[in-house]
Design a protein around this motif. Structure first.
Motif, PDB file in Angstrom:
ATOM      1  N   ARG A 186       0.810  -1.221   0.000  1.00 18.11           N
ATOM      2  CA  ARG A 186       0.000   0.000   0.000  1.00 18.11           C
ATOM      3  C   ARG A 186       0.843   1.271   0.000  1.00 18.11           C
ATOM      4  N   MET A 187       2.170   1.097  -0.164  1.00 19.57           N
ATOM      5  CA  MET A 187       3.099   2.237  -0.240  1.00 19.57           C
ATOM      6  C   MET A 187       3.060   3.063   1.034  1.00 19.57           C
ATOM      7  N   GLU A 188       2.906   2.384   2.163  1.00 20.34           N
ATOM      8  CA  GLU A 188       2.910   3.047   3.456  1.00 20.34           C
ATOM      9  C   GLU A 188       4.226   2.768   4.177  1.00 20.34           C
ATOM     10  N   SER A 189       4.453   3.435   5.270  1.00 19.30           N
ATOM     11  CA  SER A 189       5.715   3.321   6.003  1.00 19.30           C
ATOM     12  C   SER A 189       5.865   1.943   6.634  1.00 19.30           C
ATOM     13  N   VAL A 190       7.058   1.410   6.559  1.00 18.82           N
ATOM     14  CA  VAL A 190       7.400   0.143   7.201  1.00 18.82           C
ATOM     15  C   VAL A 190       8.703   0.324   7.973  1.00 18.82           C
ATOM     16  N   ASP A 191       8.996  -0.628   8.851  1.00 12.58           N
ATOM     17  CA  ASP A 191      10.215  -0.527   9.644  1.00 12.58           C
ATOM     18  C   ASP A 191      11.458  -0.922   8.859  1.00 12.58           C
ATOM     19  N   ARG A 192      11.297  -1.889   7.947  1.00 14.06           N
ATOM     20  CA  ARG A 192      12.408  -2.294   7.094  1.00 14.06           C
ATOM     21  C   ARG A 192      11.868  -2.845   5.779  1.00 14.06           C
ATOM     22  N   VAL A 193      12.775  -2.998   4.828  1.00 12.89           N
ATOM     23  CA  VAL A 193      12.426  -3.594   3.537  1.00 12.89           C
ATOM     24  C   VAL A 193      11.884  -5.009   3.775  1.00 12.89           C
ATOM     25  N   PRO A 194      10.701  -5.339   3.252  1.00 18.60           N
ATOM     26  CA  PRO A 194      10.158  -6.686   3.457  1.00 18.60           C
ATOM     27  C   PRO A 194      10.931  -7.744   2.678  1.00 18.60           C
ATOM     28  N   LYS A 197      -2.613   4.222  -6.715  1.00 13.35           N
ATOM     29  CA  LYS A 197      -1.466   4.076  -5.831  1.00 13.35           C
ATOM     30  C   LYS A 197      -1.752   3.068  -4.715  1.00 13.35           C
ATOM     31  N   GLY A 198      -0.759   2.224  -4.467  1.00 10.98           N
ATOM     32  CA  GLY A 198      -0.856   1.293  -3.353  1.00 10.98           C
ATOM     33  C   GLY A 198      -1.825   0.148  -3.545  1.00 10.98           C
ATOM     34  N   THR A 199      -2.004  -0.277  -4.800  1.00  8.75           N
ATOM     35  CA  THR A 199      -2.948  -1.371  -5.052  1.00  8.75           C
ATOM     36  C   THR A 199      -2.301  -2.595  -5.683  1.00  8.75           C
ATOM     37  N   VAL A 200      -1.064  -2.448  -6.185  1.00  5.97           N
ATOM     38  CA  VAL A 200      -0.427  -3.545  -6.909  1.00  5.97           C
ATOM     39  C   VAL A 200       1.045  -3.661  -6.495  1.00  5.97           C
ATOM     40  N   LEU A 201       1.483  -4.900  -6.284  1.00  2.00           N
ATOM     41  CA  LEU A 201       2.898  -5.208  -6.157  1.00  2.00           C
ATOM     42  C   LEU A 201       3.326  -5.854  -7.462  1.00  2.00           C
ATOM     43  N   PHE A 202       4.276  -5.241  -8.160  1.00  2.00           N
ATOM     44  CA  PHE A 202       4.774  -5.757  -9.431  1.00  2.00           C
ATOM     45  C   PHE A 202       6.101  -6.471  -9.216  1.00  2.00           C
ATOM     46  N   CYS A 217       4.352  -0.596  -5.410  1.00  2.00           N
ATOM     47  CA  CYS A 217       5.520  -1.350  -4.970  1.00  2.00           C
ATOM     48  C   CYS A 217       6.046  -2.257  -6.082  1.00  2.00           C
ATOM     49  N   ILE A 218       7.365  -2.399  -6.156  1.00  2.00           N
ATOM     50  CA  ILE A 218       7.999  -3.293  -7.112  1.00  2.00           C
ATOM     51  C   ILE A 218       8.958  -4.220  -6.379  1.00  2.00           C
ATOM     52  N   SER A 219       9.182  -5.389  -6.952  1.00  2.00           N
ATOM     53  CA  SER A 219      10.191  -6.303  -6.405  1.00  2.00           C
ATOM     54  C   SER A 219      11.155  -6.686  -7.516  1.00  2.00           C
ATOM     55  N   GLY A 220      12.349  -7.135  -7.128  1.00  2.00           N
ATOM     56  CA  GLY A 220      13.333  -7.573  -8.105  1.00  2.00           C
ATOM     57  C   GLY A 220      14.648  -6.844  -7.929  1.00  2.00           C
ATOM     58  N   GLY A 221      15.463  -6.892  -8.969  1.00  2.00           N
ATOM     59  CA  GLY A 221      16.701  -6.128  -8.973  1.00  2.00           C
ATOM     60  C   GLY A 221      17.967  -6.914  -8.702  1.00  2.00           C
ATOM     61  N   ILE A 222      17.838  -8.176  -8.297  1.00  2.00           N
ATOM     62  CA  ILE A 222      19.035  -8.988  -8.038  1.00  2.00           C
ATOM     63  C   ILE A 222      19.177  -9.993  -9.180  1.00  2.00           C
ATOM     64  N   PRO A 223      20.177  -9.855 -10.031  1.00  2.00           N
ATOM     65  CA  PRO A 223      20.308 -10.734 -11.194  1.00  2.00           C
ATOM     66  C   PRO A 223      20.378 -12.209 -10.802  1.00  2.00           C
ATOM     67  N   THR A 224      19.711 -13.030 -11.576  1.00  2.00           N
ATOM     68  CA  THR A 224      19.699 -14.465 -11.310  1.00  2.00           C
ATOM     69  C   THR A 224      21.107 -15.043 -11.348  1.00  2.00           C
ATOM     70  N   ASP A 225      21.913 -14.614 -12.342  1.00  3.38           N
ATOM     71  CA  ASP A 225      23.264 -15.176 -12.430  1.00  3.38           C
ATOM     72  C   ASP A 225      24.113 -14.803 -11.222  1.00  3.38           C
ATOM     73  N   MET A 226      23.850 -13.635 -10.628  1.00  2.76           N
ATOM     74  CA  MET A 226      24.575 -13.249  -9.428  1.00  2.76           C
ATOM     75  C   MET A 226      24.200 -14.144  -8.253  1.00  2.76           C
ATOM     76  N   MET A 227      22.935 -14.495  -8.143  1.00  3.75           N
ATOM     77  CA  MET A 227      22.499 -15.343  -7.038  1.00  3.75           C
ATOM     78  C   MET A 227      23.055 -16.754  -7.161  1.00  3.75           C
ATOM     79  N   ILE A 228      23.253 -17.197  -8.409  1.00  2.00           N
ATOM     80  CA  ILE A 228      23.746 -18.559  -8.641  1.00  2.00           C
ATOM     81  C   ILE A 228      25.270 -18.614  -8.664  1.00  2.00           C
ATOM     82  N   LEU A 229      25.907 -17.643  -9.327  1.00  2.29           N
ATOM     83  CA  LEU A 229      27.339 -17.707  -9.570  1.00  2.29           C
ATOM     84  C   LEU A 229      28.149 -16.688  -8.762  1.00  2.29           C
TER      85      LEU A 229
END
Length: 457
Positions: free
Chosen positions: A23-31, A301-306, A326-338
């Motif tokens: 909902r794009m509201e304040s949180v204590d830390r990144v979920p 605003k605050g209705t979708v997490l992409f 809200c959006i999620s992502g940003g960590i390359p798959t190859d970085m997580m594996i290799l």
């Protein structure tokens, strides 16, 4: 009932943080909210065949993950129950331990299961078309309609509908009450064009149809959305805390002109129907959606997490539509594996300082944590969020119980039964001597379940 007050507090903390982020509201830390987590299954000690066929192993791998990573807020596996494919000889999946390696994920088989001259049959009567034309093609056990084997296959499918419901209810209940983990989503609403392409025409077929069968595609998408909205509404979270899930598949293959004509109108209309009733969504943008990003800022605003896939640029996504939802992502798959833990920590730090600076971001790979992610890299992701992703020293927000309860859902009227009660009653010449509503309500519930199974299969 929660196992303890500590478990209840953990559940509220996780759910509150997750809801507030969406909902794009304040949180204590990144979920830490992973949409799919094949990593949990791959590192459970079981192979995929064991997990897909044995509900106890399926549960065990999730419970072990919950115990090992208490910092995680929510996670969702993408596992199905393989016997549901076996009993019908379902042609749309290749199954671990059957046709493919026990260590492999299930594989989807896309083809032109519906022919290009059959659109109108489907549009006019989806149930009749599926029972008479489509099912004999996708169910090996239904090729000889009326045979004992075909009757047995459908009978076992009915049993399995109840069995899988019990399995999922048990998993969700134990994760909540024993381990304090909320789900990531509840119910789903698939884009009509994706259904038409994935399950009916295949990618090659639908690409040709966009030149030769334009009106038929649009009409079929509208019919599918009417049906899907009713199916979605039957399974949504009554508290409206859990978002509805959507996995998109075909926009990355479409030009903006094609997307605007065939995909977006029904997709947007269906989502907005639910949003206007107070529901939220979690949408996986598979592949590179950048050519279509201009549309995504249309949602309130605050209705979708992409969930942004690796093919797209998370920094550009933040500018294009991530300022609003809200959006999620940003960590390359190859970085997580290799990569190394230091690589992960450096990447998470950068993302926390940029796309996650003011909230509205959740770390993830390309829609999920890859199954071959190094365990030390997954732990580094969690550690980095705890180190760099804290906004305040306070507590996570509490989940709102009566979220958007004043908003009511208005659905298009569709026939979601095959045999209406009054027709069945009159066919038998019954003169009801007792409470007819009691009889009719149970009849309609089972009819809707059967209708939903036919439409979804």
């Amino acid at each position: 009932m929660f196992k303890s007050k500590e478990v209840e507090a953990a559940y509220n903390r996780r759910l509150g943080r997750y809801m507030a982020a969406i909902r794009m509201e304040s949180v204590d830390r990144v979920p830490l909210a992973f949409n799919t987590c094949y990593y949990a299954e791959k590192n459970s000690g079981y192979n995929f065949q064991e997990i897909l066929y044995d509900p106890e192993k399926w549960e065990d791998c999730e419970f072990k993950f919950a115990e090992k990573y208490p910092e995680v807020d929510t996670f969702r596996s993408n596992i199905a129950y393989a016997p549901t494919w076996d009993v019908l000889d379902y042609q749309l999946y290749r199954v671990p331990g059957r046709e493919i390696s026990p260590n492999s994920l299930q594989q989807f088989v896309e083809s032109d299961w519906m022919k290009e001259d059959e659109y109108q049959q489907f549009i006019d009567d989806p149930v009749k078309y599926k029972m008479e034309v489509y099912f004999p093609r996708i169910f090996g056990e239904y090729k000889e309609k009326g045979s004992i084997r075909s009757y047995m296959a459908f009978l076992k499918s009915g049993f399995l509908q109840g069995i899988i419901g019990t399995i999922n209810k048990s998993r969700a209940s134990r994760l909540k009450y024993d381990y304090g983990f909320p789900g990531t989503t509840q119910s789903q609403l698939t884009a009509p064009f994706d259904i038409l392409s994935d399950n009916y025409r295949g990618l090659r077929g639908i690409m040709r149809d966009m030149f030769k069968k334009q009106d038929e595609i649009i009409d079929a998408c509208e019919k599918l959305m009417e049906i899907n909205l009713n199916n979605c509404a039957a399974l949504v979270d009554p508290k409206k805390q859990m978002p509805i899930f959507i996995a998109t598949h075909k926009p990355c293959f479409m030009s903006p002109k094609q997307f605007d004509k065939f995909y977006w109108p029904t997709f947007y209309k269906g989502i907005m129907t639910m949003i206007e009733a107070g529901y939220t969504f979690r949408i996986f943008l598979e592949g590179n959606w950048e050519p279509h990003w201009d549309h995504l800022a249309d949602f309130p605003k605050g209705t979708v997490l992409f969930d942004v896939d690796n093919e797209a640029d998370i920094f550009k996504a933040k500018e294009a539509f991530g300022y609003k939802n809200c959006i999620s992502g940003g960590i390359p798959t190859d970085m997580m594996i290799l990569g190394t833990p230091d690589d992960i920590k450096e990447r998470v730090k950068l993302l926390c300082e940029t796309v996650g600076k003011d909230g509205g971001w959740i770390p993830q790979g390309g829609g999920h944590i890859p199954e071959d992610c190094k365990p030390e890299n997954f732990q580094a992701l969690i550690d980095a969020v705890n180190e760099y992703g804290r906004y305040t020293d306070g507590s996570a927000p509490m989940p709102e119980e009566a979220y958007n309860q004043d908003k009511k859902l208005e659905l298009p009227s569709v026939k979601n039964v095959v045999t209406p009660w009054d027709m069945y009653r009159d066919d038998h010449g019954w003169k009801i001597t007792g409470d007819e509503e009691l009889i009719e309500s149970n009849w309609n519930k089972l009819e809707r379940m059967a209708y939903s199974w036919i439409i979804r299969s």
